[in-house]
Design a protein around this motif. Structure first.
Motif, PDB file in Angstrom:
ATOM      1  N   VAL A 209      12.724  -7.872  15.511  1.00 49.64           N
ATOM      2  CA  VAL A 209      13.082  -7.195  14.266  1.00 49.64           C
ATOM      3  C   VAL A 209      14.018  -8.098  13.472  1.00 49.64           C
ATOM      4  CG1 VAL A 209      14.960  -5.958  15.438  1.00 49.64           C
ATOM      5  CG2 VAL A 209      14.119  -5.137  13.237  1.00 49.64           C
ATOM      6  N   ASN A 210      13.738  -8.250  12.182  1.00 49.20           N
ATOM      7  CA  ASN A 210      14.608  -9.012  11.292  1.00 49.20           C
ATOM      8  C   ASN A 210      15.632  -8.051  10.710  1.00 49.20           C
ATOM      9  OD1 ASN A 210      15.750 -10.386   9.006  1.00 49.20           O
ATOM     10  ND2 ASN A 210      14.001 -11.773   9.027  1.00 49.20           N
ATOM     11  N   VAL A 211      16.891  -8.257  11.049  1.00 54.91           N
ATOM     12  CA  VAL A 211      17.928  -7.307  10.643  1.00 54.91           C
ATOM     13  C   VAL A 211      18.482  -7.611   9.259  1.00 54.91           C
ATOM     14  CG1 VAL A 211      18.559  -6.960  13.058  1.00 54.91           C
ATOM     15  CG2 VAL A 211      19.817  -8.629  11.701  1.00 54.91           C
ATOM     16  N   LEU A 214      17.951  -4.821   6.567  1.00 49.25           N
ATOM     17  CA  LEU A 214      18.276  -3.448   6.942  1.00 49.25           C
ATOM     18  C   LEU A 214      19.706  -3.102   6.550  1.00 49.25           C
ATOM     19  CD1 LEU A 214      16.767  -3.362  10.557  1.00 49.25           C
ATOM     20  CD2 LEU A 214      15.659  -2.735   8.418  1.00 49.25           C
ATOM     21  N   ASP A 215      19.875  -1.961   5.835  1.00 57.35           N
ATOM     22  CA  ASP A 215      21.230  -1.498   5.579  1.00 57.35           C
ATOM     23  C   ASP A 215      21.755  -0.788   6.828  1.00 57.35           C
ATOM     24  OD1 ASP A 215      20.173   1.098   5.648  1.00 57.35           O
ATOM     25  OD2 ASP A 215      19.972   1.199   3.464  1.00 57.35           O
ATOM     26  N   ASP A 216      22.997  -0.317   6.766  1.00 56.70           N
ATOM     27  CA  ASP A 216      23.639   0.236   7.963  1.00 56.70           C
ATOM     28  C   ASP A 216      22.862   1.408   8.546  1.00 56.70           C
ATOM     29  OD1 ASP A 216      25.458  -1.645   7.290  1.00 56.70           O
ATOM     30  OD2 ASP A 216      27.217  -0.341   7.381  1.00 56.70           O
ATOM     31  N   ASN A 217      22.458   2.356   7.692  1.00 58.37           N
ATOM     32  CA  ASN A 217      21.756   3.545   8.198  1.00 58.37           C
ATOM     33  C   ASN A 217      20.388   3.194   8.751  1.00 58.37           C
ATOM     34  OD1 ASN A 217      23.884   5.259   7.510  1.00 58.37           O
ATOM     35  ND2 ASN A 217      23.105   5.563   5.427  1.00 58.37           N
ATOM     36  N   LEU A 218      19.663   2.327   8.028  1.00 63.55           N
ATOM     37  CA  LEU A 218      18.329   1.953   8.481  1.00 63.55           C
ATOM     38  C   LEU A 218      18.391   1.156   9.775  1.00 63.55           C
ATOM     39  CD1 LEU A 218      15.348   2.120   7.875  1.00 63.55           C
ATOM     40  CD2 LEU A 218      15.554   0.078   6.445  1.00 63.55           C
ATOM     41  N   PHE A 219      19.413   0.288   9.900  1.00 61.51           N
ATOM     42  CA  PHE A 219      19.583  -0.483  11.130  1.00 61.51           C
ATOM     43  C   PHE A 219      19.814   0.446  12.313  1.00 61.51           C
ATOM     44  CE2 PHE A 219      22.387  -2.379  14.284  1.00 61.51           C
ATOM     45  CZ  PHE A 219      21.779  -3.592  14.555  1.00 61.51           C
ATOM     46  N   ALA A 220      20.746   1.399  12.150  1.00 63.44           N
ATOM     47  CA  ALA A 220      21.076   2.310  13.247  1.00 63.44           C
ATOM     48  C   ALA A 220      19.861   3.150  13.636  1.00 63.44           C
ATOM     49  CB  ALA A 220      22.244   3.202  12.855  1.00 63.44           C
ATOM     50  N   ASP A 221      19.111   3.642  12.646  1.00 62.21           N
ATOM     51  CA  ASP A 221      17.951   4.472  12.946  1.00 62.21           C
ATOM     52  C   ASP A 221      16.838   3.641  13.586  1.00 62.21           C
ATOM     53  OD1 ASP A 221      16.471   6.807  13.055  1.00 62.21           O
ATOM     54  OD2 ASP A 221      15.611   6.525  11.061  1.00 62.21           O
ATOM     55  N   THR A 222      16.637   2.406  13.077  1.00 59.77           N
ATOM     56  CA  THR A 222      15.577   1.551  13.611  1.00 59.77           C
ATOM     57  C   THR A 222      15.853   1.173  15.060  1.00 59.77           C
ATOM     58  OG1 THR A 222      15.117   0.638  11.414  1.00 59.77           O
ATOM     59  CG2 THR A 222      14.346  -0.626  13.303  1.00 59.77           C
ATOM     60  N   LEU A 223      17.083   0.792  15.357  1.00 61.10           N
ATOM     61  CA  LEU A 223      17.400   0.335  16.708  1.00 61.10           C
ATOM     62  C   LEU A 223      17.712   1.481  17.661  1.00 61.10           C
ATOM     63  CD1 LEU A 223      17.461  -2.501  15.440  1.00 61.10           C
ATOM     64  CD2 LEU A 223      19.428  -2.995  16.888  1.00 61.10           C
ATOM     65  N   PHE A 224      18.542   2.435  17.215  1.00 58.52           N
ATOM     66  CA  PHE A 224      19.051   3.451  18.132  1.00 58.52           C
ATOM     67  C   PHE A 224      18.255   4.753  18.096  1.00 58.52           C
ATOM     68  CE2 PHE A 224      23.155   1.185  16.866  1.00 58.52           C
ATOM     69  CZ  PHE A 224      23.010   0.244  17.876  1.00 58.52           C
ATOM     70  N   GLY A 225      17.498   4.998  17.019  1.00 60.17           N
ATOM     71  CA  GLY A 225      16.779   6.257  16.897  1.00 60.17           C
ATOM     72  C   GLY A 225      17.689   7.383  16.443  1.00 60.17           C
ATOM     73  N   LYS A 228      16.966  15.184  16.805  1.00 65.27           N
ATOM     74  CA  LYS A 228      16.388  16.173  15.903  1.00 65.27           C
ATOM     75  C   LYS A 228      17.489  16.881  15.126  1.00 65.27           C
ATOM     76  CE  LYS A 228      13.450  20.295  15.860  1.00 65.27           C
ATOM     77  NZ  LYS A 228      12.661  21.247  16.677  1.00 65.27           N
ATOM     78  N   GLY A 229      17.297  16.998  13.801  1.00 63.99           N
ATOM     79  CA  GLY A 229      18.264  17.688  12.962  1.00 63.99           C
ATOM     80  C   GLY A 229      19.499  16.889  12.621  1.00 63.99           C
ATOM     81  N   SER A 230      19.514  15.615  12.941  1.00 63.81           N
ATOM     82  CA  SER A 230      20.712  14.809  12.702  1.00 63.81           C
ATOM     83  C   SER A 230      20.941  14.522  11.222  1.00 63.81           C
ATOM     84  CB  SER A 230      20.626  13.490  13.484  1.00 63.81           C
ATOM     85  OG  SER A 230      19.442  12.791  13.140  1.00 63.81           O
ATOM     86  N   PHE A 231      19.898  14.596  10.419  1.00 57.85           N
ATOM     87  CA  PHE A 231      20.035  14.443   8.963  1.00 57.85           C
ATOM     88  C   PHE A 231      18.845  15.119   8.303  1.00 57.85           C
ATOM     89  CE2 PHE A 231      18.151  10.572  10.767  1.00 57.85           C
ATOM     90  CZ  PHE A 231      16.947  10.506  10.093  1.00 57.85           C
ATOM     91  N   THR A 232      18.916  15.263   7.001  1.00 62.38           N
ATOM     92  CA  THR A 232      17.843  15.929   6.268  1.00 62.38           C
ATOM     93  C   THR A 232      16.524  15.188   6.460  1.00 62.38           C
ATOM     94  OG1 THR A 232      19.430  16.660   4.587  1.00 62.38           O
ATOM     95  CG2 THR A 232      17.092  16.727   3.999  1.00 62.38           C
ATOM     96  N   GLY A 233      15.526  15.918   6.903  1.00 58.88           N
ATOM     97  CA  GLY A 233      14.221  15.317   7.136  1.00 58.88           C
ATOM     98  C   GLY A 233      13.985  14.917   8.579  1.00 58.88           C
ATOM     99  N   ALA A 234      15.034  14.972   9.411  1.00 63.75           N
ATOM    100  CA  ALA A 234      14.876  14.620  10.833  1.00 63.75           C
ATOM    101  C   ALA A 234      14.385  15.849  11.583  1.00 63.75           C
ATOM    102  CB  ALA A 234      16.192  14.116  11.405  1.00 63.75           C
ATOM    103  N   ASP A 235      13.100  16.198  11.379  1.00 65.49           N
ATOM    104  CA  ASP A 235      12.562  17.408  11.978  1.00 65.49           C
ATOM    105  C   ASP A 235      12.166  17.229  13.430  1.00 65.49           C
ATOM    106  OD1 ASP A 235      10.572  15.672  11.345  1.00 65.49           O
ATOM    107  OD2 ASP A 235       9.222  17.146  10.436  1.00 65.49           O
ATOM    108  N   ARG A 236      12.254  15.995  13.921  1.00 64.02           N
ATOM    109  CA  ARG A 236      12.021  15.751  15.334  1.00 64.02           C
ATOM    110  C   ARG A 236      12.787  14.508  15.771  1.00 64.02           C
ATOM    111  NH1 ARG A 236       5.741  13.593  15.572  1.00 64.02           N
ATOM    112  NH2 ARG A 236       5.958  11.928  14.028  1.00 64.02           N
ATOM    113  N   ALA A 237      13.048  14.419  17.069  1.00 67.08           N
ATOM    114  CA  ALA A 237      13.783  13.264  17.591  1.00 67.08           C
ATOM    115  C   ALA A 237      12.918  12.011  17.513  1.00 67.08           C
ATOM    116  CB  ALA A 237      14.220  13.523  19.028  1.00 67.08           C
ATOM    117  N   ARG A 238      13.572  10.884  17.378  1.00 63.09           N
ATOM    118  CA  ARG A 238      12.846   9.606  17.296  1.00 63.09           C
ATOM    119  C   ARG A 238      13.527   8.575  18.187  1.00 63.09           C
ATOM    120  NH1 ARG A 238      13.386   5.109  12.597  1.00 63.09           N
ATOM    121  NH2 ARG A 238      11.851   3.634  13.402  1.00 63.09           N
TER     122      ARG A 238
END
Length: 474
Positions: A209-211, A214-225, A228-238
């Motif tokens: 992955v080329n970091v 990636l901004d801070d939020n996208l980096f954290a979501d891409t790497l760490f997942g 569910k419900g952690s933010f708007t639109g997170a209707d399932r765990a990833r």
């Protein structure tokens, strides 16, 4: 949930109290040690060691039949490669000193806190791995070629500097510690990461992955997942890339572009293998080996405050510095032919013949874009070629656009040699011209067309100067 396997060899706990064995075993397994053995009879330790290897022993001192102190001396004599941690209720300085003299790597007093036990075992494991790596490195560096050349077949080279890097990779590939790959843009850092992963024998895949983008939020979501419900639109765990990498290798490119906030999260992952998915209140354990790459001077960034020093020193546990193409010019012919054949195959046509003059042009170019630039030049040249011989014009044009020659009176800026140093007595213009023409012909291996390009003049102008030089008796 599976945890990160920190040590390929099991941890052995020896204590006559079954409750302590049970609790310490749970703590170490929870910290990522996949295999923890327990013995409540000290007499069974040496027979066990004769049958199977053990990485670290956590040993009580006060036990019936065979004391821990006597057992420590036997282990140190017969199995000096095994780290032994003494864990005892005996709070006595002379006893502690005697244990350390007899080879104990640490001395812990009961009751031992969880973090203290985990840290002591981790130190012992890392020390053992370091000794093994040093022995492997010594063995590899004494050889002239890598022991398993097939692991590096993607990398086209005959450079001794690259062979030394291959041998270093063989020495550190099995280590769980991170690897920092640095080098200019286009030097092949991802290829080195792939070779490192193949050599490691890890069962998982290499995930790259080329970091940089990636901004801070996208980096954290891409790497760490995220949960569910952690933010708007997170209707399932990833699951993030760390979880999906499993036991493989996670390759983070352009690590020098990480923000300070993300550097903190990456440091935590490297320190204890733990990370938090977004919105999660419990940490998860990573099993992936981390390899990072950058074209930046992260050491200078760390000195100037743009990169965390603790993260830099953690990342460069193993460091691979790739040389630029201008420092491995012996690879130019082999790389050029490789890319010509690759380009022709991609276009579905026979590979054109490469004129010798091409190598003479390339030999005198600095290649600011390194191997990636050479690949692009050859693909363009093959695409433009109409006959059976590779066209040189596109290469000449591209090199001239980068300042290779003195087209239309423009100053050359990409010569391979440093600026000239003048002697105390300045040469005359005639002497300087003679020396300059001679050096250009030497670099061009006698090819007047290439020499003229180096001098920024036409071939006809060079011929006139050579004719005048011969007529004047030079």
């Amino acid at each position: 949930m599976r945890t990160k396997a920190l040590n390929p060899l099991p941890i052995l706990l020896v204590d006559d109290e079954s409750q302590i064995l049970h609790s310490a075993s749970l703590v170490l397994r929870g910290a990522g040690h996949a295999e923890v053995l327990t013995l409540d009879d000290s007499r069974a330790v040496l027979p066990l060691l004769a049958e199977r290897p053990v990485g670290v022993i956590v040993l009580d001192l006060t036990m019936p039949h065979l004391s821990g102190l006597a057992l420590l001396a036997s282990i140190a004599a017969e199995y000096p490669e095994i780290a032994v941690i003494v864990m005892t209720a005996t709070n006595d300085l002379p006893t502690a000193v005697e244990c350390m003299r007899n080879g104990a790597s640490d001395y812990l007093l009961k009751p031992v806190e969880r973090d203290c036990l985990v840290a002591a075992v981790r130190r012992a494991v890392e020390a053992r791995l370091l000794r093994a790596e040093l022995l492997s490195l010594k063995d590899c560096l004494l050889a002239n070629q890598p022991h398993q050349p097939s692991r590096f077949e993607e990398i086209v080279t005959q450079s001794s500097a690259m062979f030394a890097i291959f041998r270093y990779i063989e020495a550190v590939a099995a280590s769980p510690q991170p690897v920092l790959i640095s080098g200019e843009t286009g030097t092949g850092k991802e290829l080195i990461a792939r070779a490192l992963h193949r050599q490691s024998g890890r069962p998982g895949e290499l995930v790259a992955v080329n970091v940089a983008g990636l901004d801070d939020n996208l980096f954290a979501d891409t790497l760490f997942g995220h949960a569910k419900g952690s933010f708007t639109g997170a209707d399932r765990a990833r699951d993030g890339l760390i979880a999906s990498t499993g036991d493989g290798t996670l390759f983070l490119d352009e690590i020098g572009d990480l923000s300070i906030a993300l550097q903190v999260k990456l440091l935590r992952l490297l320190q204890d293998g733990s990370y938090y998915p977004i919105g999660a209140d419990r940490p998860r354990q990573s099993r992936a080996r981390i390899v990072v790459a950058t074209h930046c001077d992260v050491k200078r960034q760390a000195e100037q405050g743009g990169f965390r020093k603790d993260l830099y020193f953690r990342l460069r546990t193993h460091h691979i510095q790739l040389p630029p193409l201008r420092e491995r010019r012996e690879d130019l012919p082999q790389l050029t032919l490789h890319f010509v054949e690759k380009a022709a195959a991609s276009l579905g046509r026979p590979a054109p013949n490469v004129p010798p003059a091409l190598f003479q042009w390339l030999e005198n170019y600095r290649f600011p874009g390194n191997i990636r630039e050479l690949e692009g030049l050859m693909f363009d040249a093959v695409a433009r070629s109409q006959g059976s011989v590779l066209s040189l014009q596109s290469v000449k044009d591209a090199i001239a656009d980068e300042g290779f020659g003195n087209r239309s009176g423009d100053a050359a800026v990409e010569f391979a040699a440093p600026a000239a140093e003048f002697p105390e007595r300045l040469p005359t213009l005639k002497e300087a011209e003679e020396a300059l023409i001679g050096e250009a012909l030497r670099r061009a291996q006698g090819n007047q067309g290439v020499a003229a390009g180096l001098l920024g003049i036409s071939r006809q102008a060079l011929n006139k100067r050579l004719t005048r030089r011969d007529a004047d008796g030079f």
